[in-house]
Design a protein around this motif. Structure first.
Motif, PDB file in Angstrom:
ATOM      1  N   LYS A 147       0.805  -1.219   0.000  1.00  0.00           N
ATOM      2  CA  LYS A 147       0.000   0.000   0.000  1.00  0.00           C
ATOM      3  C   LYS A 147       0.844   1.276   0.000  1.00  0.00           C
ATOM      4  CE  LYS A 147      -3.883  -2.310   2.256  1.00  0.00           C
ATOM      5  NZ  LYS A 147      -4.616  -2.464   0.998  1.00  0.00           N
ATOM      6  N   VAL A 148       1.950   1.300   0.748  1.00  0.00           N
ATOM      7  CA  VAL A 148       2.810   2.482   0.782  1.00  0.00           C
ATOM      8  C   VAL A 148       3.448   2.706  -0.585  1.00  0.00           C
ATOM      9  CG1 VAL A 148       4.867   3.525   1.841  1.00  0.00           C
ATOM     10  CG2 VAL A 148       3.273   2.191   3.247  1.00  0.00           C
ATOM     11  N   PHE A 149       3.940   1.630  -1.164  1.00  0.00           N
ATOM     12  CA  PHE A 149       4.543   1.685  -2.497  1.00  0.00           C
ATOM     13  C   PHE A 149       3.519   2.139  -3.536  1.00  0.00           C
ATOM     14  CE2 PHE A 149       4.875  -0.946  -6.420  1.00  0.00           C
ATOM     15  CZ  PHE A 149       5.947  -0.292  -7.014  1.00  0.00           C
ATOM     16  N   ARG A 150       2.310   1.561  -3.490  1.00  0.00           N
ATOM     17  CA  ARG A 150       1.260   1.896  -4.452  1.00  0.00           C
ATOM     18  C   ARG A 150       0.923   3.381  -4.398  1.00  0.00           C
ATOM     19  NH1 ARG A 150      -4.340   2.305  -4.212  1.00  0.00           N
ATOM     20  NH2 ARG A 150      -5.416   1.896  -6.201  1.00  0.00           N
ATOM     21  N   GLN A 151       0.766   3.913  -3.189  1.00  0.00           N
ATOM     22  CA  GLN A 151       0.398   5.321  -3.058  1.00  0.00           C
ATOM     23  C   GLN A 151       1.510   6.237  -3.572  1.00  0.00           C
ATOM     24  OE1 GLN A 151      -2.772   6.345  -2.070  1.00  0.00           O
ATOM     25  NE2 GLN A 151      -1.958   8.208  -3.029  1.00  0.00           N
ATOM     26  N   ALA A 152       2.766   5.846  -3.319  1.00  0.00           N
ATOM     27  CA  ALA A 152       3.905   6.643  -3.789  1.00  0.00           C
ATOM     28  C   ALA A 152       3.939   6.691  -5.313  1.00  0.00           C
ATOM     29  CB  ALA A 152       5.205   6.068  -3.248  1.00  0.00           C
ATOM     30  N   VAL A 153       3.625   5.573  -5.959  1.00  0.00           N
ATOM     31  CA  VAL A 153       3.598   5.527  -7.426  1.00  0.00           C
ATOM     32  C   VAL A 153       2.474   6.411  -7.955  1.00  0.00           C
ATOM     33  CG1 VAL A 153       3.212   4.052  -9.446  1.00  0.00           C
ATOM     34  CG2 VAL A 153       4.640   3.231  -7.563  1.00  0.00           C
ATOM     35  N   LEU A 154       1.307   6.308  -7.355  1.00  0.00           N
ATOM     36  CA  LEU A 154       0.169   7.121  -7.791  1.00  0.00           C
ATOM     37  C   LEU A 154       0.461   8.611  -7.635  1.00  0.00           C
ATOM     38  CD1 LEU A 154      -2.822   5.079  -6.277  1.00  0.00           C
ATOM     39  CD2 LEU A 154      -2.060   5.122  -8.658  1.00  0.00           C
ATOM     40  N   ASP A 155       1.114   8.985  -6.535  1.00  0.00           N
ATOM     41  CA  ASP A 155       1.430  10.396  -6.277  1.00  0.00           C
ATOM     42  C   ASP A 155       2.504  10.923  -7.228  1.00  0.00           C
ATOM     43  OD1 ASP A 155      -0.387  10.384  -4.208  1.00  0.00           O
ATOM     44  OD2 ASP A 155       1.131  10.115  -2.629  1.00  0.00           O
ATOM     45  N   SER A 156       3.379  10.043  -7.700  1.00  0.00           N
ATOM     46  CA  SER A 156       4.520  10.471  -8.521  1.00  0.00           C
ATOM     47  C   SER A 156       4.122  10.918  -9.925  1.00  0.00           C
ATOM     48  CB  SER A 156       5.545   9.336  -8.638  1.00  0.00           C
ATOM     49  OG  SER A 156       5.065   8.300  -9.502  1.00  0.00           O
ATOM     50  N   GLY A 157       3.077  10.316 -10.484  1.00  0.00           N
ATOM     51  CA  GLY A 157       2.674  10.634 -11.848  1.00  0.00           C
ATOM     52  C   GLY A 157       3.636  10.127 -12.906  1.00  0.00           C
ATOM     53  N   LEU A 158       4.538   9.228 -12.536  1.00  0.00           N
ATOM     54  CA  LEU A 158       5.531   8.704 -13.478  1.00  0.00           C
ATOM     55  C   LEU A 158       4.881   7.744 -14.472  1.00  0.00           C
ATOM     56  CD1 LEU A 158       8.501   7.914 -11.056  1.00  0.00           C
ATOM     57  CD2 LEU A 158       8.411   9.749 -12.748  1.00  0.00           C
ATOM     58  N   PRO A 159       5.449   7.642 -15.689  1.00  0.00           N
ATOM     59  CA  PRO A 159       4.958   6.633 -16.632  1.00  0.00           C
ATOM     60  C   PRO A 159       5.296   5.236 -16.131  1.00  0.00           C
ATOM     61  CG  PRO A 159       6.918   7.707 -17.500  1.00  0.00           C
ATOM     62  CD  PRO A 159       6.517   8.475 -16.274  1.00  0.00           C
ATOM     63  N   VAL A 160       4.367   4.300 -16.297  1.00  0.00           N
ATOM     64  CA  VAL A 160       4.537   2.931 -15.795  1.00  0.00           C
ATOM     65  C   VAL A 160       4.269   1.933 -16.916  1.00  0.00           C
ATOM     66  CG1 VAL A 160       3.638   1.180 -14.202  1.00  0.00           C
ATOM     67  CG2 VAL A 160       3.884   3.563 -13.430  1.00  0.00           C
ATOM     68  N   VAL A 161       5.124   0.924 -17.003  1.00  0.00           N
ATOM     69  CA  VAL A 161       4.904  -0.195 -17.920  1.00  0.00           C
ATOM     70  C   VAL A 161       4.919  -1.474 -17.105  1.00  0.00           C
ATOM     71  CG1 VAL A 161       5.768  -1.482 -19.910  1.00  0.00           C
ATOM     72  CG2 VAL A 161       6.019   1.014 -19.845  1.00  0.00           C
ATOM     73  N   CYS A 162       3.924  -2.328 -17.311  1.00  0.00           N
ATOM     74  CA  CYS A 162       3.855  -3.626 -16.623  1.00  0.00           C
ATOM     75  C   CYS A 162       4.322  -4.718 -17.580  1.00  0.00           C
ATOM     76  CB  CYS A 162       2.425  -3.913 -16.173  1.00  0.00           C
ATOM     77  SG  CYS A 162       1.771  -2.677 -15.046  1.00  0.00           S
ATOM     78  N   ALA A 163       5.290  -5.503 -17.150  1.00  0.00           N
ATOM     79  CA  ALA A 163       5.814  -6.586 -17.969  1.00  0.00           C
ATOM     80  C   ALA A 163       5.215  -7.909 -17.508  1.00  0.00           C
ATOM     81  CB  ALA A 163       7.342  -6.637 -17.883  1.00  0.00           C
ATOM     82  N   ASP A 164       4.465  -8.552 -18.382  1.00  0.00           N
ATOM     83  CA  ASP A 164       3.841  -9.864 -18.184  1.00  0.00           C
ATOM     84  C   ASP A 164       2.540  -9.825 -17.392  1.00  0.00           C
ATOM     85  OD1 ASP A 164       3.862 -12.713 -18.706  1.00  0.00           O
ATOM     86  OD2 ASP A 164       4.160 -12.958 -16.552  1.00  0.00           O
ATOM     87  N   PHE A 165       1.991  -8.644 -17.130  1.00  0.00           N
ATOM     88  CA  PHE A 165       0.647  -8.609 -16.562  1.00  0.00           C
ATOM     89  C   PHE A 165      -0.025  -7.291 -16.903  1.00  0.00           C
ATOM     90  CE2 PHE A 165       3.225  -6.785 -13.159  1.00  0.00           C
ATOM     91  CZ  PHE A 165       2.467  -5.717 -12.709  1.00  0.00           C
TER      92      PHE A 165
END
Length: 356
Positions: A147-165
């Motif tokens: 949850k801490v990691f997830r919120q940090a990613v959401l707050d960052s606004g960085l581009p994200v790519v998921c590999a294999d899912f």
């Protein structure tokens, strides 16, 4: 930037067209045209000449296409977030192949790479903003658990790519590069039916829990869907356990044999589990493929060395990793906001456990 083919064509047309219309002292060499079109920042040329070349390119109808080397500005660090533990790579090389190819492709293009395994995701959440972009590899369910990691990613606004899912989270727009498991399962079922095997089973895992819900493996979901549509799904031929590692395949195989309910053919979630199943069958003197045919998934490097050789569906995880890196670089270059999905095909490889 311009593709190599377009550069060659433009250079030829430039030499014939543009240079014949100019005074000798105003002419530009083919090498100069090539270096300007490739955005060679080490090439010393006046701004006026650079503009003349680009203007002529437009007049000749050549449009720009993306080259990763054209990403402007300093290349920083890409965070590769590994949604699994380090021990996972010891038992099964599936994610390792994806991870290594992501790193190779990014470093080849001048980026630094920081890899963070599952146990450190929440701890490193405060450093998310230090990255230029993120690539996720592993189990999608851990995205919701951390949850801490997830919120940090959401707050960052960085581009994200998921590999294999495919990350199905309405709070985050992410690209994904995935294996075509639907076609993989379809190919296996088709080969079983072609050989006249009506009793077809599945061996795999229960799935992973997130937010109070069990998320089944996609291979099982596609197996269930296809077999149901054919009217051939039989719950008695479904064999599930907590993990898809070799020992679990062996122990589950022993249990199935003891209960005396082996189907004529079994699709196994991955090769490491299938190899454990093969060992159990061999110890009980059950013939493969004479009594039961087996097909695994992934084409692990040992699949062709076991006896009998394991038939499998080869997943091109090297391509999944490479394309995940390329997709993130393209997103950094274009500033694209709309997410996209890339599906990587697979190949059915038939060996002795289910010969052609």
């Amino acid at each position: 930037m311009y593709s190599q083919t377009m550069c060659v064509k433009l250079i030829k047309r430039w030499e014939y067209g543009y240079n014949t219309r100019c005074r000798p002292e105003s002419r530009v060499s083919a090498a100069s045209v090539s270096r300007v079109l490739k955005n060679d920042t080490t090439f010393s040329v006046s701004q006026k000449t650079r503009e003349r070349i680009l203007e002529a390119a437009g007049e000749l109808g050549y449009n720009k296409c993306f080259e990763y080397s054209a990403i402007q500005g300093a290349r920083g660090t890409i965070g590769v977030m590994l949604l699994y533990g380090e021990e996972e790579e010891v038992e099964d090389k599936f994610y390792q192949i994806i991870r290594v190819n992501i790193k190779m492709e990014l470093e080849k293009n001048g980026f630094k790479v920081k890899e963070v395994f599952e146990s450190m995701l929440d701890t490193n959440a405060s450093k998310i903003s230090d990255y230029q972009g993120l690539i996720f590899v592993g189990y999608s369910t851990l995205w919701y658990q951390k949850k801490v990691f997830r919120q940090a990613v959401l707050d960052s606004g960085l581009p994200v790519v998921c590999a294999d899912f495919h990350l199905k989270d309405g709070s985050l727009t992410a690209d994904c590069v995935i294996n075509d498991f639907k076609q993989a399962v379809k190919k296996v079922i088709n080969i079983f039916l072609k050989k006249g095997f009506d009793s077809i089973g599945y061996m795999g895992t229960y799935g992973l829990e997130a937010n109070g819900k069990i998320h089944r493996d996609e291979r099982f979901l596609y197996f269930w869907q296809i077999m149901k549509s054919l009217g051939k799904y039989d719950e008695k031929n479904i064999y599930l356990c907590p993990s898809n590692h070799t020992q679990f395949g062996y122990e589950l195989g022993k249990e199935i044999i003891r209960k005396g309910r082996l189907p004529r053919a079994v699709f196994v979630e991955n090769d490491t589990m299938a190899i454990g199943f093969l060992k159990a069958l061999k110890e009980e003197k059950i013939s493969v493929p004479g009594d039961v045919a087996i097909v695994g998934c992934n084409d692990d490097q040992v699949a062709s060395f076991v006896t009998p050789g394991l038939s499998t569906v080869k997943s091109h995880n090297d391509l999944v990793g490479m394309m995940a890196a390329k997709t993130l670089m393209e997103c950094l270059y274009t500033k694209r906001e709309q997410g996209l999905k890339i599906i990587v095909p697979n190949q059915l490889i038939l060996r002795e456990s289910c010969p052609e």
